[in-house]
Motif scaffolding. Sequence first.
Motif, PDB file in Angstrom:
ATOM      1  N   LEU A   1       1.485   1.047   5.154  1.00  0.00           N
ATOM      2  CA  LEU A   1       2.054  -0.296   5.269  1.00  0.00           C
ATOM      3  C   LEU A   1       2.856  -0.553   4.009  1.00  0.00           C
ATOM      4  O   LEU A   1       2.379  -0.314   2.890  1.00  0.00           O
ATOM      5  CB  LEU A   1       0.955  -1.342   5.409  1.00  0.00           C
ATOM      6  CG  LEU A   1       0.205  -1.353   6.722  1.00  0.00           C
ATOM      7  CD1 LEU A   1      -0.941  -2.360   6.683  1.00  0.00           C
ATOM      8  CD2 LEU A   1       1.128  -1.666   7.887  1.00  0.00           C
ATOM      9  N   TYR A   2       4.077  -1.039   4.181  1.00  0.00           N
ATOM     10  CA  TYR A   2       4.951  -1.246   3.030  1.00  0.00           C
ATOM     11  C   TYR A   2       5.792  -2.494   3.232  1.00  0.00           C
ATOM     12  O   TYR A   2       6.056  -2.902   4.367  1.00  0.00           O
ATOM     13  CB  TYR A   2       5.846  -0.026   2.818  1.00  0.00           C
ATOM     14  CG  TYR A   2       6.794   0.238   3.959  1.00  0.00           C
ATOM     15  CD1 TYR A   2       8.104  -0.251   3.932  1.00  0.00           C
ATOM     16  CD2 TYR A   2       6.394   0.968   5.071  1.00  0.00           C
ATOM     17  CE1 TYR A   2       8.968  -0.021   4.981  1.00  0.00           C
ATOM     18  CE2 TYR A   2       7.254   1.209   6.118  1.00  0.00           C
ATOM     19  CZ  TYR A   2       8.550   0.702   6.076  1.00  0.00           C
ATOM     20  OH  TYR A   2       9.403   0.931   7.125  1.00  0.00           O
ATOM     21  N   PRO A   3       6.239  -3.121   2.121  1.00  0.00           N
ATOM     22  CA  PRO A   3       7.108  -4.294   2.248  1.00  0.00           C
ATOM     23  C   PRO A   3       8.501  -3.864   2.716  1.00  0.00           C
ATOM     24  O   PRO A   3       9.073  -2.927   2.171  1.00  0.00           O
ATOM     25  CB  PRO A   3       7.150  -4.882   0.835  1.00  0.00           C
ATOM     26  CG  PRO A   3       6.654  -3.820  -0.062  1.00  0.00           C
ATOM     27  CD  PRO A   3       5.877  -2.838   0.741  1.00  0.00           C
ATOM     28  N   ARG A   4       9.006  -4.524   3.747  1.00  0.00           N
ATOM     29  CA  ARG A   4      10.350  -4.222   4.248  1.00  0.00           C
ATOM     30  C   ARG A   4      11.389  -4.916   3.382  1.00  0.00           C
ATOM     31  O   ARG A   4      11.171  -5.995   2.859  1.00  0.00           O
ATOM     32  CB  ARG A   4      10.516  -4.715   5.676  1.00  0.00           C
ATOM     33  CG  ARG A   4       9.798  -3.878   6.678  1.00  0.00           C
ATOM     34  CD  ARG A   4      10.096  -4.389   8.064  1.00  0.00           C
ATOM     35  NE  ARG A   4       9.660  -3.440   9.051  1.00  0.00           N
ATOM     36  CZ  ARG A   4       9.478  -3.738  10.318  1.00  0.00           C
ATOM     37  NH1 ARG A   4       9.692  -4.954  10.751  1.00  0.00           N
ATOM     38  NH2 ARG A   4       9.085  -2.814  11.161  1.00  0.00           N
TER      39      ARG A   4
ATOM     40  N   ALA B   1       3.375   1.301  -1.127  1.00  0.00           N
ATOM     41  CA  ALA B   1       2.688   1.281   0.162  1.00  0.00           C
ATOM     42  C   ALA B   1       1.183   1.379  -0.027  1.00  0.00           C
ATOM     43  O   ALA B   1       0.711   1.868  -1.052  1.00  0.00           O
ATOM     44  CB  ALA B   1       3.164   2.436   1.041  1.00  0.00           C
TER      45      ALA B   1
ATOM     46  N   GLN C   1       6.200  -6.606   6.854  1.00  0.00           N
ATOM     47  CA  GLN C   1       5.783  -5.272   6.486  1.00  0.00           C
ATOM     48  C   GLN C   1       6.236  -4.278   7.536  1.00  0.00           C
ATOM     49  O   GLN C   1       6.341  -4.597   8.708  1.00  0.00           O
ATOM     50  CB  GLN C   1       4.264  -5.193   6.342  1.00  0.00           C
ATOM     51  CG  GLN C   1       3.743  -5.945   5.157  1.00  0.00           C
ATOM     52  CD  GLN C   1       2.340  -5.526   4.818  1.00  0.00           C
ATOM     53  OE1 GLN C   1       1.529  -5.305   5.699  1.00  0.00           O
ATOM     54  NE2 GLN C   1       2.064  -5.423   3.548  1.00  0.00           N
TER      55      GLN C   1
ATOM     56  N   SER D   1      11.598 -10.670   5.972  1.00  0.00           N
ATOM     57  CA  SER D   1      10.361 -10.370   5.250  1.00  0.00           C
ATOM     58  C   SER D   1       9.416  -9.646   6.193  1.00  0.00           C
ATOM     59  O   SER D   1       9.734  -9.419   7.344  1.00  0.00           O
ATOM     60  CB  SER D   1       9.719 -11.664   4.738  1.00  0.00           C
ATOM     61  OG  SER D   1       9.320 -12.444   5.841  1.00  0.00           O
TER      62      SER D   1
ATOM     63  N   GLU E   1       5.532  -0.232   9.008  1.00  0.00           N
ATOM     64  CA  GLU E   1       4.458   0.753   9.096  1.00  0.00           C
ATOM     65  C   GLU E   1       5.051   2.076   9.557  1.00  0.00           C
ATOM     66  O   GLU E   1       5.851   2.127  10.481  1.00  0.00           O
ATOM     67  CB  GLU E   1       3.376   0.330  10.082  1.00  0.00           C
ATOM     68  CG  GLU E   1       2.257   1.347  10.184  1.00  0.00           C
ATOM     69  CD  GLU E   1       1.174   0.982  11.175  1.00  0.00           C
ATOM     70  OE1 GLU E   1       0.060   1.490  11.016  1.00  0.00           O
ATOM     71  OE2 GLU E   1       1.449   0.202  12.108  1.00  0.00           O
TER      72      GLU E   1
END
Length: 173
Positions: free
Chosen positions: A98-101, A58, A110, A108, A112
Amino acid sequence: MKDLVYCSMSRLRMATVVFALLVLSTACSEAEKPASKPAVPVSISGSMTGEDGPVKEAKLTATDRNGEVIATVEVNSGPRYRIELPAGVAYPVIISALYPRSTKVVESGQGEIKAAIMKASSSTVELSPKSTSIVDIAMARGGLTPENFKSASLAILNQGSGGSGGMPYQGGH
């Protein structure tokens, strides 16, 4: 003698009025002061959990009550994070990640998660969907005031315990 007593009483009243004005002016100036700003950096640490479990990567951003970015950090090795807030920050502070889902939630994009820190103190703050909902509800109620933060926290906590006093859960932390 009567004049002496009258003069002393008059001086006593005057002294009382002056004292009351000093107390009142001090109270007014205290109320007008901006939120406290710590003279030393503050360390915040904790863990991050998204919609589908622990967040391993993140970008964390801390913003002060004016919306100014005051610190950022990248996390690439698991759900634990640590971020240093500089001295002189205006509280409350919002920490967002913020992170990749994963594909468990969406194809796809991000996610939060965020949490609010209401006063200056080194502490552990968990970023999760619940902490995100608390921030969102408090903001919707007029901002991150202590009263709004408390009522939003109670709303989310009551929701989890089956209480009827809370607002409906509004989705993702």
